[in-house]
Write a protein that holds these residues in place. Structure first.
Motif, PDB file in Angstrom:
ATOM      1  N   GLY A 304       0.789  -1.221   0.000  1.00 23.81           N
ATOM      2  CA  GLY A 304       0.000   0.000   0.000  1.00 23.81           C
ATOM      3  C   GLY A 304       0.821   1.270   0.000  1.00 23.81           C
ATOM      4  O   GLY A 304       0.279   2.366  -0.116  1.00 23.81           O
ATOM      5  N   VAL A 305       2.147   1.145   0.115  1.00 23.68           N
ATOM      6  CA  VAL A 305       3.029   2.313   0.155  1.00 23.68           C
ATOM      7  C   VAL A 305       3.858   2.348  -1.121  1.00 23.68           C
ATOM      8  O   VAL A 305       4.540   1.384  -1.458  1.00 23.68           O
ATOM      9  N   GLY A 306       3.825   3.463  -1.849  1.00 22.90           N
ATOM     10  CA  GLY A 306       4.619   3.593  -3.053  1.00 22.90           C
ATOM     11  C   GLY A 306       4.254   2.567  -4.096  1.00 22.90           C
ATOM     12  O   GLY A 306       3.194   1.949  -4.063  1.00 22.90           O
ATOM     13  N   GLY A 307       5.158   2.344  -5.050  1.00 24.27           N
ATOM     14  CA  GLY A 307       4.881   1.402  -6.123  1.00 24.27           C
ATOM     15  C   GLY A 307       5.282  -0.023  -5.807  1.00 24.27           C
ATOM     16  O   GLY A 307       4.741  -0.966  -6.362  1.00 24.27           O
ATOM     17  N   GLY A 308       6.268  -0.192  -4.929  1.00 30.83           N
ATOM     18  CA  GLY A 308       6.665  -1.524  -4.520  1.00 30.83           C
ATOM     19  C   GLY A 308       7.688  -2.209  -5.398  1.00 30.83           C
ATOM     20  O   GLY A 308       8.268  -3.220  -4.995  1.00 30.83           O
ATOM     21  N   TYR A 309       7.926  -1.706  -6.616  1.00 21.94           N
ATOM     22  CA  TYR A 309       8.848  -2.347  -7.560  1.00 21.94           C
ATOM     23  C   TYR A 309       9.640  -1.289  -8.320  1.00 21.94           C
ATOM     24  O   TYR A 309       9.189  -0.148  -8.477  1.00 21.94           O
ATOM     25  N   THR A 310      10.798  -1.699  -8.835  1.00 25.53           N
ATOM     26  CA  THR A 310      11.533  -0.893  -9.796  1.00 25.53           C
ATOM     27  C   THR A 310      11.868  -1.775 -10.999  1.00 25.53           C
ATOM     28  O   THR A 310      12.124  -2.973 -10.847  1.00 25.53           O
ATOM     29  N   MET A 311      11.844  -1.228 -12.197  1.00 26.67           N
ATOM     30  CA  MET A 311      11.952  -2.009 -13.428  1.00 26.67           C
ATOM     31  C   MET A 311      13.367  -2.520 -13.674  1.00 26.67           C
ATOM     32  O   MET A 311      14.344  -1.797 -13.461  1.00 26.67           O
ATOM     33  N   VAL A 312      13.433  -3.769 -14.165  1.00 26.92           N
ATOM     34  CA  VAL A 312      14.705  -4.410 -14.522  1.00 26.92           C
ATOM     35  C   VAL A 312      14.465  -5.260 -15.763  1.00 26.92           C
ATOM     36  O   VAL A 312      13.317  -5.503 -16.144  1.00 26.92           O
ATOM     37  N   PRO A 313      15.516  -5.744 -16.419  1.00 26.13           N
ATOM     38  CA  PRO A 313      15.319  -6.604 -17.589  1.00 26.13           C
ATOM     39  C   PRO A 313      14.496  -7.847 -17.250  1.00 26.13           C
ATOM     40  O   PRO A 313      14.518  -8.343 -16.114  1.00 26.13           O
ATOM     41  N   PHE A 314      13.791  -8.347 -18.240  1.00 29.56           N
ATOM     42  CA  PHE A 314      12.934  -9.516 -18.046  1.00 29.56           C
ATOM     43  C   PHE A 314      13.749 -10.706 -17.531  1.00 29.56           C
ATOM     44  O   PHE A 314      14.820 -11.020 -18.038  1.00 29.56           O
ATOM     45  N   GLY A 315      13.208 -11.358 -16.486  1.00 34.84           N
ATOM     46  CA  GLY A 315      13.857 -12.537 -15.938  1.00 34.84           C
ATOM     47  C   GLY A 315      14.887 -12.259 -14.877  1.00 34.84           C
ATOM     48  O   GLY A 315      15.475 -13.190 -14.330  1.00 34.84           O
ATOM     49  N   THR A 316      15.137 -10.990 -14.529  1.00 37.25           N
ATOM     50  CA  THR A 316      16.116 -10.644 -13.492  1.00 37.25           C
ATOM     51  C   THR A 316      15.448 -10.068 -12.264  1.00 37.25           C
ATOM     52  O   THR A 316      16.142  -9.641 -11.343  1.00 37.25           O
ATOM     53  N   GLY A 317      14.120 -10.049 -12.247  1.00 29.62           N
ATOM     54  CA  GLY A 317      13.394  -9.463 -11.134  1.00 29.62           C
ATOM     55  C   GLY A 317      12.660 -10.482 -10.291  1.00 29.62           C
ATOM     56  O   GLY A 317      12.997 -11.665 -10.278  1.00 29.62           O
ATOM     57  N   ASP A 318      11.629 -10.023  -9.600  1.00 32.80           N
ATOM     58  CA  ASP A 318      10.908 -10.831  -8.624  1.00 32.80           C
ATOM     59  C   ASP A 318       9.530 -11.281  -9.093  1.00 32.80           C
ATOM     60  O   ASP A 318       8.814 -11.944  -8.339  1.00 32.80           O
ATOM     61  N   ILE A 319       9.127 -10.932 -10.288  1.00 37.88           N
ATOM     62  CA  ILE A 319       7.803 -11.321 -10.771  1.00 37.88           C
ATOM     63  C   ILE A 319       7.855 -12.762 -11.264  1.00 37.88           C
ATOM     64  O   ILE A 319       8.749 -13.136 -12.033  1.00 37.88           O
ATOM     65  N   ASP A 320       6.892 -13.556 -10.837  1.00 39.95           N
ATOM     66  CA  ASP A 320       6.872 -14.993 -11.141  1.00 39.95           C
ATOM     67  C   ASP A 320       6.175 -15.222 -12.478  1.00 39.95           C
ATOM     68  O   ASP A 320       4.998 -15.576 -12.532  1.00 39.95           O
ATOM     69  N   PHE A 321       6.908 -15.037 -13.562  1.00 40.54           N
ATOM     70  CA  PHE A 321       6.331 -15.191 -14.894  1.00 40.54           C
ATOM     71  C   PHE A 321       5.989 -16.641 -15.204  1.00 40.54           C
ATOM     72  O   PHE A 321       5.056 -16.904 -15.976  1.00 40.54           O
ATOM     73  N   ALA A 322       6.732 -17.593 -14.658  1.00 37.29           N
ATOM     74  CA  ALA A 322       6.434 -18.998 -14.926  1.00 37.29           C
ATOM     75  C   ALA A 322       5.034 -19.344 -14.455  1.00 37.29           C
ATOM     76  O   ALA A 322       4.246 -19.958 -15.189  1.00 37.29           O
ATOM     77  N   THR A 323       4.704 -18.950 -13.235  1.00 31.48           N
ATOM     78  CA  THR A 323       3.354 -19.199 -12.723  1.00 31.48           C
ATOM     79  C   THR A 323       2.321 -18.423 -13.522  1.00 31.48           C
ATOM     80  O   THR A 323       1.252 -18.956 -13.866  1.00 31.48           O
TER      81      THR A 323
END
Length: 369
Positions: A304-323
């Motif tokens: 609920g505070v700020g955006g929570g993420y900063t952009m990085v190249p695909f596959g080097t971050g914390d987003i679970d794209f496989a799921t």
């Protein structure tokens, strides 16, 4: 929101859970190391080795490399303009192109490039235009409809099947404005459909905030509380599924998940409802022909505070794209376009956006379920 990059000497596949299956990751990594992607290219959609994004579906929005599309001829040795950038993207392996404008430096040809010339460059490099972030009319008048027809002409000439915009249908929090936007989009979507095109809107995080549609009115007569429906999900129900489609920006959907977790209900009580990007697509998967495959690293801000993420190249971050790609349904049908708003490195590092294009493609090709 900060967009500071997290640079490391080699952050390719740096977060191992991204790949889902360790064995698949090792095999994919070996192919990437040799600069080859023949295994991915020959795989049938959704089959060999749990491949989640088939080779023909891997795309890029040119906004990610906008610095090199717009660059004038220089001595950096980095590709510039449509011809050279398309050649590089094709060699990397991209096959799908989403546009973010149709101009380049006039120093390249001594004039502006034409739509017909861009189409030839696409064809010459085995590339397909899958969409564009064009200007969608905010009002319906004879002049705005004529301008929209011109956008449809360009999309058709470039061989697109989709035409869209990079903005939300409205930036408003209020039901009446979303009602008006839906009426307008149904009209424009029907126009696009008559030309064989699918009209789509691209979300930012605010579109998945809560609609103000109930409770006491403010001084301007507007509602101040929410029934708990999210703005873009309200729009889903108002628009005709034959005419209006969506491009989920996966990064901004996760920012929305972080930001918009509570609302004040009609009786004044705080309610909690955490947004689920997978569920919103899975419920209507074929209304999402396109995605922005954009990754981010968590910043450590509280929910609920700020955006929570900063952009990085695909596959080097914390987003679970496989799921994500495993669970949204219609496997192999969607067209994910890599995007990273902050990929350009400026004059200090003119080659950065194309390096990130390579890294992101390799990680997209390695994605297994």
């Amino acid at each position: 929101m900060s967009t500071t990059m997290h640079e490391t000497p080699d952050h390719k596949l740096g977060r191992r859970r991204f790949l889902g299956v360790a064995a698949g990751a090792a095999a994919a990594g070996a192919a990437v190391a040799t600069g080859l992607s023949s295994g991915a290219a020959s795989a049938a959609p959704g089959k060999a080795n749990g491949l989640l994004i088939p080779a023909p579906n891997r795309g890029i929005i040119l906004y990610s490399v906008r610095d090199r599309i717009s660059a004038a001829p220089d001595s950096s040795g980095v590709p510039y303009g449509f011809r050279q950038v398309f050649e590089r993207l094709s060699r990397i392996g991209y096959r799908e192109i989403e546009f973010a404008g149709y101009t380049q430096s006039t120093q390249i040809l001594g004039r502006q490039i034409t739509t017909e010339e861009i189409r030839r460059l696409l064809d010459d490099n085995g590339l397909v235009a899958n969409g564009t972030h064009a200007t969608i009319p905010g009002t319906i008048t004879p002049d705005t409809l004529a301008a929209f027809e011109q956008q449809l002409d360009i999309a058709e000439a470039l061989g697109m099947k989709h035409i869209g915009t990079g903005g939300d249908p409205t930036g408003s929090n209020y039901k009446a404005d979303w009602d008006a936007a839906a009426e307008r989009w149904n009209i424009l979507g029907e126009m696009a459909a008559k030309r064989g095109l699918m009209l789509y809107t691209h979300n930012h995080d605010a579109a998945y905030g809560f609609l103000l549609d109930s409770g006491p009115l403010d001084a301007q007569g507007r509602p101040t509380r929410s029934s708990g429906v999210r703005k873009l999900e309200y729009f889903f129900g108002l628009t005709d599924p034959k005419y209006v489609f969506f491009e989920l920006d996966i990064y901004w959907a996760h920012v929305a998940q972080h930001r918009f977790r509570t609302y004040t209900d009609p009786d004044g009580f705080t309610q909690t409802d955490v947004f689920d990007p997978v569920a919103t697509v899975a419920a209507r998967t074929k209304r999402f022909p396109l995605f922005h495959a954009k990754d981010g690293v968590r910043t450590g801000e509280a929910p609920g505070v700020g955006g929570g993420y900063t952009m990085v190249p695909f596959g080097t971050g914390d987003i679970d794209f496989a799921t994500f790609f495993r669970q949204i349904g219609a496997k192999g049908w969607h067209l994910p376009n890599w995007e990273q708003d902050n990929a350009p490195g400026g004059s200090a590092d003119p080659g950065r956006s194309l390096r990130y294009a390579q890294l992101s493609y390799d990680n997209m090709a390695a994605l297994r379920g």
